[in-house]
Design a protein around this motif. Structure first.
Motif, mmCIF file in Angstrom:
data_model
loop_
_atom_site.group_PDB
_atom_site.id
_atom_site.type_symbol
_atom_site.label_atom_id
_atom_site.label_comp_id
_atom_site.label_asym_id
_atom_site.label_seq_id
_atom_site.Cartn_x
_atom_site.Cartn_y
_atom_site.Cartn_z
ATOM 1 N N PRO A 1 0.826 -1.269 -0.053
ATOM 2 C CA PRO A 1 0.106 0.077 0.016
ATOM 3 C C PRO A 1 0.788 1.206 0.037
ATOM 4 N N PHE A 2 0.203 2.281 -0.829
ATOM 5 C CA PHE A 2 1.012 3.822 -0.637
ATOM 6 C C PHE A 2 2.489 3.494 -1.013
ATOM 7 N N SER A 3 2.771 2.885 -2.345
ATOM 8 C CA SER A 3 4.151 3.004 -2.826
ATOM 9 C C SER A 3 3.944 2.894 -4.356
ATOM 10 N N ASP B 1 -2.925 -0.957 8.745
ATOM 11 C CA ASP B 1 -2.290 -1.301 7.388
ATOM 12 C C ASP B 1 -2.572 -0.734 6.176
ATOM 13 N N LYS B 2 -3.963 -0.264 5.906
ATOM 14 C CA LYS B 2 -4.181 0.325 4.672
ATOM 15 C C LYS B 2 -4.733 1.645 4.655
ATOM 16 N N THR B 3 -4.666 2.262 5.919
ATOM 17 C CA THR B 3 -5.154 3.587 5.877
ATOM 18 C C THR B 3 -4.099 4.594 6.257
ATOM 19 N N LEU B 4 -4.135 5.505 5.439
ATOM 20 C CA LEU B 4 -3.054 6.943 5.605
ATOM 21 C C LEU B 4 -3.462 8.186 6.193
ATOM 22 N N VAL B 5 -3.034 8.780 6.941
ATOM 23 C CA VAL B 5 -3.548 10.099 7.162
ATOM 24 C C VAL B 5 -2.424 11.029 6.854
ATOM 25 N N TYR B 6 -2.646 11.999 6.263
ATOM 26 C CA TYR B 6 -1.379 12.963 5.745
ATOM 27 C C TYR B 6 -1.661 14.376 5.847
ATOM 28 N N GLY B 7 -0.762 15.117 5.724
ATOM 29 C CA GLY B 7 -0.875 16.541 5.330
ATOM 30 C C GLY B 7 -0.044 16.905 3.875
ATOM 31 N N LYS B 8 -0.556 17.920 3.348
ATOM 32 C CA LYS B 8 0.146 18.396 2.046
ATOM 33 C C LYS B 8 0.085 19.574 1.893
ATOM 34 N N GLY B 9 1.095 20.120 1.068
ATOM 35 C CA GLY B 9 1.125 21.695 0.696
ATOM 36 C C GLY B 9 2.147 21.962 -0.447
ATOM 37 N N GLY B 10 1.805 23.228 -1.062
ATOM 38 C CA GLY B 10 2.768 23.500 -2.175
ATOM 39 C C GLY B 10 2.200 24.606 -2.895
ATOM 40 N N TRP B 11 2.420 24.502 -4.401
ATOM 41 C CA TRP B 11 2.245 25.850 -5.263
ATOM 42 C C TRP B 11 0.631 25.429 -5.828
ATOM 43 N N GLY C 1 -5.728 15.228 4.948
ATOM 44 C CA GLY C 1 -6.810 14.226 4.404
ATOM 45 C C GLY C 1 -6.322 12.735 4.861
ATOM 46 N N VAL C 2 -7.360 11.693 4.429
ATOM 47 C CA VAL C 2 -7.133 10.498 4.862
ATOM 48 C C VAL C 2 -7.486 9.620 3.524
ATOM 49 N N GLU C 3 -6.611 8.607 3.446
ATOM 50 C CA GLU C 3 -6.883 7.616 2.061
ATOM 51 C C GLU C 3 -6.605 6.140 2.643
ATOM 52 N N HIS C 4 -7.542 5.294 1.940
ATOM 53 C CA HIS C 4 -7.752 3.913 2.590
ATOM 54 C C HIS C 4 -7.741 3.121 1.197
ATOM 55 N N MET C 5 -6.939 2.086 1.112
ATOM 56 C CA MET C 5 -6.973 0.939 0.013
ATOM 57 C C MET C 5 -8.095 0.329 -0.004
ATOM 58 N N LEU C 6 -9.034 0.344 -0.818
ATOM 59 C CA LEU C 6 -9.793 -0.553 -1.064
ATOM 60 C C LEU C 6 -9.453 -2.001 -1.526
ATOM 61 N N THR C 7 -8.628 -2.050 -2.493
ATOM 62 C CA THR C 7 -8.155 -3.249 -3.188
ATOM 63 C C THR C 7 -6.726 -2.936 -3.134
ATOM 64 N N ASP C 8 -5.884 -4.245 -3.615
ATOM 65 C CA ASP C 8 -4.514 -3.975 -3.812
ATOM 66 C C ASP C 8 -4.147 -2.751 -4.744
ATOM 67 N N ASN C 9 -4.939 -2.366 -5.834
ATOM 68 C CA ASN C 9 -4.628 -1.160 -6.665
ATOM 69 C C ASN C 9 -5.741 -0.158 -6.476
#
Length: 208
Positions: A28-30, A123-133, A159-167
């Motif tokens: 996940p997330f790679s 295992d399949k849930t990402l909590v993240y921050g983001k920033g930029g232009w 935000g938060v992102e969750h893997m529903l399947t392998d892809n």
């Protein structure tokens, strides 16, 4: 017999390659991804028109809400079992118009280039921050004069992102954007306009 042995070796090698490919896909997330999103967007305008003598001729302070949509491509790198770094390029549009008095304004098509970092809370849930232009096509019209200009700015969100399947993954995120002030001449007078944006979106990503 030799042909059978070669065939068996090829079959084993193919199975190993397929298994390795599936193992990468299951991580996940790679790696790279492409996706789409939709949501809600609120744009805030603060603008004024002053004469060369400094007399305020027009003042607008308004908010507009509307539907937003877009697409993104990006790449994530899992730097540890729980920590992820990534980069993303995104393009969005919206149905939003700001109207106040004689003024109609719009912060239309937008491009974002952001970095993000986050932690796997499962295992399949990402909590993240983001920033930029960020860059948006700013339009302003008072019925007599109209101005359009590309304005740079900055963006921050989480935000938060969750893997529903392998892809396939699903995400929800909030973004705040602020754009450089638009200053220009309209019919000999001075226009100053400032845009800010709040956006909430849900989306899906396909991961390769």
């Amino acid at each position: 017999m030799a042909n059978a042995t070669q065939f068996t070796r090829a079959l084993v090698a193919g199975a190993a390659l397929f298994g390795a490919t599936q193992a990468v896909a299951a991580e996940p997330f790679s790696g790279p991804y492409i996706g789409a999103e939709a949501g809600w967007q609120q744009d805030k305008l603060r603008s004024s028109v002053t004469s060369p003598a400094g007399v305020l001729l027009e003042d607008a302070n308004a908010t507009g809400n509307g539907f937003s949509y877009g697409g993104q491509i990006g790449y994530d790198f899992k730097v540890s079992p729980i920590f992820v770094l990534g980069a993303e390029v995104q393009a969005t549009g919206d149905s939003n118009k700001i109207r106040t008095g004689n003024v109609t304004a719009d912060a239309g098509r937008t491009f974002n280039m952001t970095a993000r970092g986050g932690f796997l809370v499962a295992d399949k849930t990402l909590v993240y921050g983001k920033g930029g232009w960020t860059n948006s096509r700013i339009s302003w019209d008072d019925g007599i004069d109209s101005v359009s200009s590309n304005r740079d700015g900055w963006l921050a969100g989480f935000g938060v992102e969750h893997m529903l399947t392998d892809n396939l993954s699903a995400r929800a995120e909030y973004r705040y954007s602020e754009y450089n002030r638009l200053r220009t001449d309209v019919s000999g007078d001075d226009l100053s306009a400032k845009f800010r944006r709040n956006a909430v979106a849900v989306g899906v990503n396909y991961r390769f």
